[in-house]
Design a protein around this motif. Sequence first.
Motif, short mmCIF file in Angstrom:
data_model
loop_
_atom_site.label_atom_id
_atom_site.label_comp_id
_atom_site.label_asym_id
_atom_site.label_seq_id
_atom_site.Cartn_x
_atom_site.Cartn_y
_atom_site.Cartn_z
N PRO A 173 0.79 -1.23 0.00
CA PRO A 173 0.00 0.00 0.00
C PRO A 173 0.82 1.28 0.00
O PRO A 173 0.29 2.36 -0.23
CB PRO A 173 -0.80 -0.11 1.30
CG PRO A 173 0.12 -0.86 2.22
CD PRO A 173 0.86 -1.84 1.34
N ALA A 174 2.12 1.18 0.27
CA ALA A 174 2.94 2.39 0.43
C ALA A 174 3.84 2.68 -0.76
O ALA A 174 4.21 3.83 -1.00
CB ALA A 174 3.80 2.26 1.69
N ILE A 175 4.22 1.67 -1.53
CA ILE A 175 5.21 1.86 -2.59
C ILE A 175 4.55 1.80 -3.97
O ILE A 175 4.32 2.82 -4.60
CB ILE A 175 6.36 0.82 -2.47
CG1 ILE A 175 6.98 0.90 -1.07
CG2 ILE A 175 7.42 1.11 -3.53
CD1 ILE A 175 7.55 2.26 -0.70
N GLY A 176 4.23 0.64 -4.47
CA GLY A 176 3.54 0.54 -5.75
C GLY A 176 4.27 1.26 -6.87
O GLY A 176 5.43 0.98 -7.17
N ILE A 177 3.60 2.23 -7.50
CA ILE A 177 4.17 2.94 -8.65
C ILE A 177 5.30 3.88 -8.27
O ILE A 177 5.92 4.48 -9.15
CB ILE A 177 3.09 3.72 -9.43
CG1 ILE A 177 2.35 4.71 -8.52
CG2 ILE A 177 2.14 2.76 -10.12
CD1 ILE A 177 1.37 5.59 -9.26
N ARG A 178 5.61 4.00 -6.97
CA ARG A 178 6.80 4.76 -6.57
C ARG A 178 8.07 3.97 -6.86
O ARG A 178 9.16 4.52 -6.84
CB ARG A 178 6.72 5.11 -5.08
CG ARG A 178 5.56 6.03 -4.72
CD ARG A 178 5.38 6.11 -3.22
NE ARG A 178 6.51 6.76 -2.57
CZ ARG A 178 6.74 6.74 -1.26
NH1 ARG A 178 5.92 6.06 -0.45
NH2 ARG A 178 7.77 7.36 -0.75
N SER A 179 7.93 2.68 -7.12
CA SER A 179 9.05 1.80 -7.43
C SER A 179 9.26 1.74 -8.93
O SER A 179 8.32 1.88 -9.72
CB SER A 179 8.78 0.39 -6.89
OG SER A 179 9.70 -0.55 -7.41
N TYR A 180 10.50 1.48 -9.35
CA TYR A 180 10.77 1.28 -10.78
C TYR A 180 10.22 -0.05 -11.27
O TYR A 180 10.03 -0.22 -12.48
CB TYR A 180 12.28 1.31 -11.03
CG TYR A 180 12.93 2.67 -10.80
CD1 TYR A 180 12.74 3.72 -11.69
CD2 TYR A 180 13.74 2.89 -9.69
CE1 TYR A 180 13.34 4.95 -11.50
CE2 TYR A 180 14.35 4.12 -9.49
CZ TYR A 180 14.15 5.15 -10.39
OH TYR A 180 14.74 6.37 -10.19
N GLY A 181 9.99 -1.00 -10.37
CA GLY A 181 9.45 -2.27 -10.81
C GLY A 181 9.79 -3.39 -9.84
O GLY A 181 10.20 -3.17 -8.71
N GLU A 182 9.60 -4.63 -10.31
CA GLU A 182 9.79 -5.80 -9.46
C GLU A 182 11.15 -6.47 -9.67
O GLU A 182 11.46 -7.45 -9.00
CB GLU A 182 8.67 -6.81 -9.72
CG GLU A 182 8.69 -7.42 -11.11
CD GLU A 182 7.48 -8.30 -11.39
OE1 GLU A 182 6.52 -8.26 -10.59
OE2 GLU A 182 7.51 -9.02 -12.40
N SER A 183 11.95 -5.97 -10.59
CA SER A 183 13.26 -6.54 -10.86
C SER A 183 14.35 -5.76 -10.14
O SER A 183 14.49 -4.55 -10.37
CB SER A 183 13.54 -6.53 -12.36
OG SER A 183 14.92 -6.65 -12.63
N PRO A 184 15.13 -6.39 -9.27
CA PRO A 184 16.21 -5.66 -8.59
C PRO A 184 17.24 -5.11 -9.57
O PRO A 184 17.83 -4.06 -9.32
CB PRO A 184 16.82 -6.71 -7.65
CG PRO A 184 16.36 -8.03 -8.14
CD PRO A 184 15.04 -7.80 -8.83
#
Length: 556
Positions: A173-184
């Motif tokens: 609930p806090a990150i989502g689209i704030r992240s570049y994605g699911e791949s490190p």
Amino acid sequence: MYFINKALLSFFLIILTASNSFALTDAEIEGLLGRMSLEEKIGQLFIVGTGGRQVGRVPKAHISKRFVGGFILYEKNVSTPDQVAALTTELQLHAQKTPNGIPLFIAIDQEGGKVSRFKRGTTIFPGNMALGATQSQPLALRAGKITGIELKVMGINLNLAPVLDVNTNPKNPAIGIRSYGESPELVSQLGTAYIRGIQSQDVLATAKHFPGHGDANADSYKKLPLVTKSHKGLDKVELVPFCNAIDAGVAAIMTAHILYPGLDNQMPATLSHTILTKLLREELGFEGLIITDDLEMKAIEERYDISKAAVLTIQAGADMLLIPWTLQKQQNAFNAVRQAIKTKRITKTRLNDSLRRILKAKNAIGMFEQRIAHIENPQAINSPLSVVGNREHRDIAQKISTQAVSIVKDTPGILPLDAEPKKPVLIISPSRDFSNTFMKAHLDLTHVTTILIPPIIITRQYIPHLLSSKPTVIVAGIANLKQAQLVHQLSKTTDVPIIAISVTSPYLLSECPNVECAIAAYDNNYFSLLAAVEVLLGKKQAKGKLPVTIPFQLKN
């Protein structure tokens, strides 16, 4: 005219963009450290908030009495670039009057996308997940560089970005689209490019939230999240981007208010000596600033008094404490740290270690040579603020948005739509911006009907209204879960082809899996909306690659 002489402001802005040719030597930093009183040293550990858009009594007291190390700006503090530049300049003027004249960090969370404190007048980039969809390191570098250019001329020298959390939990609930994605690997590549870009402009970047918020299922603003991964599991995913950021020379890392039993089964990361000192400092070799996330979040406050938390996090290894909201809590934390030093629960060696890092970070971007004492001829210089939000910068934001648009699901023969439709088209819009952008792109609106989705939807009553225009195709913008669920119910009610466009999280598209076409636009700002409409009408090609996995399963 704002709060200070505008000619003085203009020259100070030029000083802020100058090179740091006359940085202090290590010996001079040690000399400064030796001259500082205990109160000055303690104050430098604090980043606090300010009440409004002018420098009032409280921020002046923070500077003159508590010698704070910096201020953080929120949306309530900013309007136009001129206003922000005047605010930051006046804050620095007051800091210049303290015994040692130590300049302030002026911090902000300008991540792009949903976490952008500026809403107008500056270049607002789409969020990290849009950049993730472009998979372009050059664009991430440009986004960082442009953000640095614009923040610097407004007097902001510390950006609490980028987010380096790997979003492996779709329900986070806090990150989502704030992240570049699911791949490190992707997060590492784009995050380090952004860091290089922004720090090339002498604005410090902050990688957050260490050791990783992407697998959490709770928001630390509301409660303490739990991530149950082992140290080995974190090594393979969460820690990868932070290790790469350290190698890239990131200036600061922000802590996460999360409990990681695989690392420390007692303390959340922000308060954990095991995580901040043994892992981040000793194992990963980070020598920059460790900054806490907001210590007034429920994840900390519900378990620890602010005074205790302030002492614990310094003992754990943090250098700067972020306490942005409440004056009494700021005062209590300051007094608690001072008492802990006097009783040797925090040693002077530990205190001075943080002070050196803070002073060196300020020195590295030339802050000591940007002080007002160096101004000689303010009337001779014009303000460089015209660079903020200029056409070149906006064009890059548009390029990122356009290259991000991703076709998640497609049914042959539906896309592209005709800009001059001959049969009825229904636009279900989550905002006026969405419908206005769509309508402006059409040459003929004779057969186009737009309906704005209300905040509260009674689905069964609303669907007949949506279908009353007898559309032959439906374009449905979705920005939240309720809207996605409405579109799903609509897809079960009618055979009319539906094109769903997510203007926030692409995960929402999994809630309406029966639609004929699904498009991820990642953001609801003008650039992203225009990009989505141009793809819809075939004016631009969708080149984005979804940086997360969306589980499309048919729903009843």
